[in-house]
Design a protein around this motif. Structure first.
Motif: not given
Length: 602
Positions: A321, A319, A337-340
């Protein structure tokens, strides 16, 4: 009358034995003349023969010792001069270093007419501009020979002799010569004037090179260096360093299967034939004798440890995020990337968040055990005397562990990193790096650190990064290159300085083939790039170091026998994939405070 056998010190030992034998042969005759009994004579003869046998044995021992240890060439039988050394050659027999002659010039005013002295003085002033007028005058006024110049080359001697000056005496002195000058200087090393090696292979292999010690009869000593590889590496590294106006640069090429160092370059360069004309900074072998924080190229090791322990797989998710928190500290990604993300994404996008989470899952004890098993807590396992010890944390905390996972908080030499990287890429064996050429059939040392499966996964992951990630500028066509970029911020006054980077790229090729095949690592590191590309803000490893690695690989592939071909990663869907944005992080040379916030890594 009693007979004795005199030993004359000035006579040869073997002559003395021959004389003694002659006297024994006539012992019976002497006995009869003097009326001695046969039995008495026999006892005397037995005693004399026993004495002769003992003396002969002693003489033979000294003869053998002299032949083996007193400076006699075991092949030609010729005496070995003090300080004499074998030639150094590369793995293909190209000459790298050899003994030669220089000359000391003496002037003897008693060997010239008084009217000759003004002529000799004027000629010497012209021929030897570096020699002071005071030295020449003092020599010409003396009453015997006086030294006025040392370490003259044969060409200097010939030039002076052409003048036909009286009263000049040239005394030859042995000198170590390096016919290729700056080429391979850091690798080959140098000797002191007495002949002993002081750096590089000259010191590391001194017992094999010094003819007063070595028992190989003066045959050339073969290095692992491939002069063609060394030349290409130095040429490309020099061009990049000059273009980038760098403070320094490092290049290493190894065969990861054998541990042989095929090329090793350090910039600035120096000429060992004129070592006294260069500063210690210029003569320093940065690949071996300096330590740095590696930045994000260290993620190759961290991800391999995660895979080997089973803590993660290629498809594990992390994670990213939000920044990763360790106490009051926040670890962020430079280009978030602000994502999983999967582990593949973590590697390709060089996520500090993801690799920190991975290290936390592995744990301090296991992670540091792997570091130790990979040789990162000691100087690189190589013959080079100048191999530097690392700077590591005195106390390991969760924050320190996170920092080391993306190349912070631990400073190691480039050679130490190259050795550990070899274990990732060669099927899992930690093998000592060597400047010696491996001979056919030679057994390879090495402890297994990673499984062959982990090694294969890492080769594929690095190949993917070379196609889709920030390493595309090193992707030499058809040579199946994989790798990882790094852009470490330097430490100035205890804090990271974003305006000054240590840009690097580690490449491996070919990434396909059997896991036990020969494959090659190319490591390029540029210290503080600020030239043409840097002026545009492109100072990171992908822009500065990766293209250098790609050009080196493109040039050396024919020399190491790697043919061009396609692989599974060069299909259309891979070629059309977007290139990931470049990011930077890290520090160089001095571990940063563990609690200090840092930005994302690449």
């Amino acid at each position: 009358m009693k007979y004795s056998i005199p030993f004359v010190p000035s006579s040869g030992g073997f002559q003395w034995v021959a004389d003694s034998v002659w006297k024994v042969e006539h012992a019976f005759e002497r006995a009869h003349v003097e009326g001695q009994t046969q039995e008495n004579t026999a006892q005397r003869i037995f005693f004399i023969l026993a004495l002769i046998a003992c003396m002969f044995a002693v003489l033979m021992i000294f003869a053998v010792k002299a032949a083996l240890f007193s400076g006699v060439d075991g092949v030609s039988g010729a005496p070995v001069s003090p300080g004499a050394r074998s030639e150094l050659v590369d793995r293909n027999g190209a000459l790298l270093a050899a003994d030669g002659e220089n000359f000391i010039l003496y002037v003897d005013p008693t060997d010239m007419m008084a009217s000759d002295r003004p002529l000799v003085k004027r000629a010497l002033i012209q021929l030897l501009p570096d020699v002071s007028l005071e030295t020449i005058d003092k020599a010409l006024r003396g009453d015997g020979r006086a030294r006025i110049a040392g370490w003259l080359k044969p060409s200097d001697r010939a030039r002076i002799l052409n003048y036909g000056l009286p009263g000049l005496i040239f005394e030859p002195v042995r000198v170590r010569t390096y016919p290729l000058g700056i080429t391979g200087a850091s690798y080959i090393g140098a000797t002191e004037r007495g002949g002993k090696g002081v750096a590089g292979a000259e010191r590391a292999l001194n017992d094999d090179i010094d003819l007063s010690i070595a028992a190989h009869g003066g045959v050339p000593v073969e290095l692992a260096m491939d002069l063609r590889v060394q030349g290409a590496l130095e040429n490309e590294l020099r061009a990049a360093a000059v273009d980038q106006q760098a403070q320094g640069a490092i290049g290493i090429v190894t065969n990861v299967r054998t541990g042989e160092i095929l090329g090793m370059a350090s910039w600035p360069e120096y000429d060992p034939n004129r070592a006294g004309s260069f500063s210690e900074n210029e003569k320093k072998n940065r690949a071996a004798a300096a330590v740095y924080e590696m930045g994000s190229i260290f993620k190759v090791i961290s991800v391999a440890i995660g895979l080997e322990t089973g803590t993660a797989s290629i498809n594990s998710v992390f994670d990213a995020r939000a920044p990763f928190k360790i106490g009051s500290r926040k670890i962020s990604d430079y280009h978030a990337e602000n994502r999983v993300m999967t582990l593949e994404d973590v590697f390709i996008h060089s996520s500090n968040i993801g690799v920190s989470q991975l290290a936390e899952s592995v744990g301090i004890d296991t992670m540091t055990k792997f570091y130790d098993n990979l040789g990162l807590f000691r100087a690189a396992d190589t013959e080079l005397y100048e191999s530097a010890r690392p700077i590591i944390a005195k106390k390991w905390t969760a924050s320190t562990l996170a920092s080391t996972s993306f190349g912070h908080a631990m400073s190691i030499s480039p050679l130490a990193y190259a050795q550990a990287f070899g274990a990732v890429a060669n099927g899992g064996y930690l093998r000592p790096l060597t400047v010696r050429k491996h001979q056919p059939g030679q057994v390879l040392d090495g402890a297994r650190v990673f499984s062959a499966n982990t090694s294969r996964q890492m080769l594929d992951l690095m190949r993917i990064n070379g196609i889709r990630g920030t390493g595309t500028r090193a992707n030499a066509p058809g040579l199946r290159v994989g790798g990882k970029t790094g852009s470490a911020e330097r430490v100035v006054d205890g804090r990271y300085l974003r305006s000054s980077l240590f840009s690097s790229y580690v490449a491996v090729f070919p990434t396909d083939g059997a896991i036990e095949d020969d494959r090659y690592m190319v490591l390029i590191m540029v210290d503080d790039p600020k030239g043409s590309k840097a002026s545009s803000g492109l100072r990171t490893g992908g822009f500065v170091a990766a293209p250098v690695a790609g050009r080196v690989i493109d040039r050396i592939a024919p020399f190491v026998g790697v043919a061009r071909k396609e692989d599974k990663f060069t299909q259309a869907e891979w070629d059309k994939a977007p290139v990931v944005a470049e990011v930077q992080s890290g520090a160089q040379s001095v571990p940063a405070p563990p609690a200090m916030p840092v930005s994302g890594g690449q």
